[in-house]
Design a protein around this motif. Structure first.
Motif, mmCIF file in Angstrom:
data_model
loop_
_atom_site.group_PDB
_atom_site.id
_atom_site.type_symbol
_atom_site.label_atom_id
_atom_site.label_comp_id
_atom_site.label_asym_id
_atom_site.label_seq_id
_atom_site.Cartn_x
_atom_site.Cartn_y
_atom_site.Cartn_z
ATOM 1 N N HIS A 119 0.861 -1.197 0.000
ATOM 2 C CA HIS A 119 0.000 0.000 0.000
ATOM 3 C C HIS A 119 0.891 1.238 0.000
ATOM 4 O O HIS A 119 1.555 1.539 1.002
ATOM 5 C CB HIS A 119 -0.901 -0.026 1.244
ATOM 6 C CG HIS A 119 -1.868 1.110 1.380
ATOM 7 N ND1 HIS A 119 -3.194 0.917 1.723
ATOM 8 C CD2 HIS A 119 -1.727 2.460 1.270
ATOM 9 C CE1 HIS A 119 -3.818 2.083 1.816
ATOM 10 N NE2 HIS A 119 -2.934 3.046 1.537
ATOM 11 N N HIS B 207 1.226 5.405 -1.982
ATOM 12 C CA HIS B 207 0.599 6.404 -2.871
ATOM 13 C C HIS B 207 1.675 7.077 -3.710
ATOM 14 O O HIS B 207 2.439 7.909 -3.194
ATOM 15 C CB HIS B 207 -0.142 7.461 -2.042
ATOM 16 C CG HIS B 207 -1.312 6.905 -1.294
ATOM 17 N ND1 HIS B 207 -2.605 7.009 -1.747
ATOM 18 C CD2 HIS B 207 -1.389 6.231 -0.121
ATOM 19 C CE1 HIS B 207 -3.437 6.439 -0.884
ATOM 20 N NE2 HIS B 207 -2.720 5.955 0.121
ATOM 21 N N HIS C 187 -9.468 2.182 1.518
ATOM 22 C CA HIS C 187 -9.097 2.461 2.915
ATOM 23 C C HIS C 187 -10.272 2.125 3.823
ATOM 24 O O HIS C 187 -11.433 2.308 3.447
ATOM 25 C CB HIS C 187 -8.722 3.933 3.086
ATOM 26 C CG HIS C 187 -7.501 4.337 2.319
ATOM 27 N ND1 HIS C 187 -7.533 4.685 0.993
ATOM 28 C CD2 HIS C 187 -6.198 4.453 2.708
ATOM 29 C CE1 HIS C 187 -6.302 4.996 0.585
ATOM 30 N NE2 HIS C 187 -5.480 4.866 1.603
ATOM 31 N N HIS D 206 -5.274 -0.065 6.558
ATOM 32 C CA HIS D 206 -5.337 0.395 7.951
ATOM 33 C C HIS D 206 -6.120 -0.532 8.884
ATOM 34 O O HIS D 206 -5.524 -1.147 9.751
ATOM 35 C CB HIS D 206 -5.805 1.853 8.043
ATOM 36 C CG HIS D 206 -4.939 2.735 7.202
ATOM 37 N ND1 HIS D 206 -3.622 2.959 7.496
ATOM 38 C CD2 HIS D 206 -5.172 3.382 6.022
ATOM 39 C CE1 HIS D 206 -3.078 3.729 6.565
ATOM 40 N NE2 HIS D 206 -4.004 3.995 5.645
ATOM 41 N N ASP E 278 2.556 2.954 3.106
ATOM 42 C CA ASP E 278 1.567 4.037 2.974
ATOM 43 C C ASP E 278 2.209 5.415 2.878
ATOM 44 O O ASP E 278 1.659 6.404 3.375
ATOM 45 C CB ASP E 278 0.528 4.004 4.105
ATOM 46 C CG ASP E 278 -0.612 4.989 3.864
ATOM 47 O OD1 ASP E 278 -1.003 5.177 2.701
ATOM 48 O OD2 ASP E 278 -1.098 5.591 4.851
#
Ligand code: GUN
Ligand code: ZN
Length: 432
Positions: A75, A77, A230, A269, A320
């Motif tokens: 995960h 971005h 998420h 998460h 993340d």
């Protein structure tokens, strides 16, 4: 057939470690070697045997370093490289104040291309050879991501986020345009070379019911794609999501209403889940993605790793970034260890190294391809130096076992410990 031999200390997991004393869960060869050809590992064993088997091979001698499978980040971005370290906000304010501002720059294809190159250089520098990646809402960001990954022959998973509300106008798609762009990206990139697509409704707050219906349709039409979103990261986020979907009993049920759960569905998460939500995740084989540096940085909460495993929820680990603060999976596991200390849970270094490699590969259902150094695996490999700095060198003087070395690497290591990276059998560190 040209063959490359890597010589060094070989470490590869065979199953999930049950404890720090579990010596059956890994293979360790002190003077080991891997033979690589055509992007694959074609032999593994004692150096003396492998070198006899392939007398004409080139040899890269990595002694005394450790040779492990390339790290997997489940995960991250890609449009948040310039968001890392943004001060003083929790999730929803952080998104509005920093992240949604930065992501708007990806409307420019030249920015996408520049950042895609930097993203993969950075990942490789940190030993990460596979990452499940959120692109921005712009189709061009996903095109740039996949094109650059393809150029480098990387095994990568990604998708453009879909969001049609609660974001600035410039970052909103519509249910139809999100669907159309996703369809086009799947047609162009999914299952092409080493690339896979992740259908990516960002989270319930930024998608209308119609957009989640479109996501459901996409998943039904492309059951071999991943899905990423998420879930239950922050208490204000949970309240807002429940307000927007009042017929749902809890946050996860929003996604359940649109059939988004399953064994290729990754939920970032999962910090504040109820027992019902955990049971539903377990029943559907959905994956809870633990993002330690992000959870600490955004003050989101302490992931219940043991609790998830006890309930049979599949878990993975991830950086993340840019909510997370490091691209390093070593640093990520360092922070994971500290979170679990606060929960009175113990994460052994065997478990950490398992999670970064085979564990994450299993979570993605691709352990037949990556995550181990088994014969037949794709040759995505990292070479680790446990004493690249004076402070690590000093500490290493007192290290006497492999497990101590792993724990020291996790606690003190970062990109400086990555002394080589191979992608599909080719040396691919951007600086070495
Ligand atoms: N929830 C929705 N979007 C994001 C994001 O970009 N980062 C994190 N940490 N949580 C999110
Ligand atoms: Zn995220």
């Amino acid at each position: 057939m040209s063959v490359l031999i890597l010589r060094g200390r070989i470490l590869s997991f065979t199953s999930e470690p049950q404890s720090l004393d579990d010596d059956k869960c890994y293979i360790y060869i002190e003077d080991g070697a891997l033979a690589l050809s055509d992007g694959l590992i074609i032999a593994r064993g004692e150096y003396s045997d492998i070198s006899q088997q392939y007398p004409d091979a080139d040899i890269n001698d990595h002694r005394p370093h450790l040779i492990v499978p390339g790290f997997i980040d489940t995960h991250v971005h890609f449009p948040q490289m310039q968001v890392i370290g943004s001060f003083g906000a929790k999730l929803l304010d952080w998104l509005n104040t920093y992240t949604f501002v930065e992501e708007q720059k990806f409307a420019d294809p030249a920015h996408c291309e520049r950042l895609a190159k930097i993203f993969f250089d950075t990942s490789l520098r940190h030993g990460t050879t596979t990452a499940v990646t959120y692109c921005s809402v712009h189709k061009s960001s996903a095109d740039a991501f996949f094109k650059e990954a393809q150029n480098r022959n990387l095994r990568m998973i990604g998708g453009k986020v879909m969001m049609d509300r609660n974001a600035p106008e410039a970052l909103r798609d519509t249910p139809q345009s999100g669907y159309d762009d996703t369809k086009a990206l799947i047609a162009d990139w999914h299952d092409v070379d080493r690339l896979s697509y992740a259908i990516s409704p960002r989270f319930a707050i930024t998608s209308t019911p119609t957009q989640l219906e479109m996501s459901q349709a996409l998943m039904q039409e492309h059951p071999d794609c991943y899905m990423q979103t998420h879930l239950s990261e922050n208490l204000d986020e949970i309240e807002f999501a429940k307000q927007l979907y009042q017929s749902a009993r809890d946050y996860l049920e929003i996604y359940e209403m649109y059939d988004l759960l399953g064994d290729k569905s990754l939920f970032g998460h999962c910090i504040h889940l109820s027992e019902r939500e955990k049971a539903s995740m377990a029943e559907t084989g959905s994956i809870a993605v633990f993002c330690p540096t992000s959870n600490l940085f955004l003050g989101s909460g302490l992931f219940d790793f043991e609790g998830m495993r006890e309930k049979g929820v599949r878990t993975s680990v991830a950086t993340d970034t840019g909510g997370g603060t490091s691209y390093s999976m070593l640093k990520t596991m360092d922070e994971a260890y500290k979170i679990l200390q606060l929960r009175n849970q113990i994460l052994s270094p065997l478990h950490s190294f398992y999670m970064m490699t085979l564990g994450n590969a299993k979570a993605l259902s691709i352990s037949d391809k990556i995550g181990t150094l088994d014969v037949g695996s794709e040759a995505d490999i990292v070479v680790l130096n446990a004493s690249p700095t004076p402070t690590m060198k000093l500490r290493y003087e007192t290290v006497t076992t492999l497990k101590e070395e792993l724990f020291m690497l996790q606690t003190m290591g970062d990109d400086r410990s990555i002394s080589a990276v191979y992608v599909a059998g080719k040396a691919s560190h951007p600086d070495l």
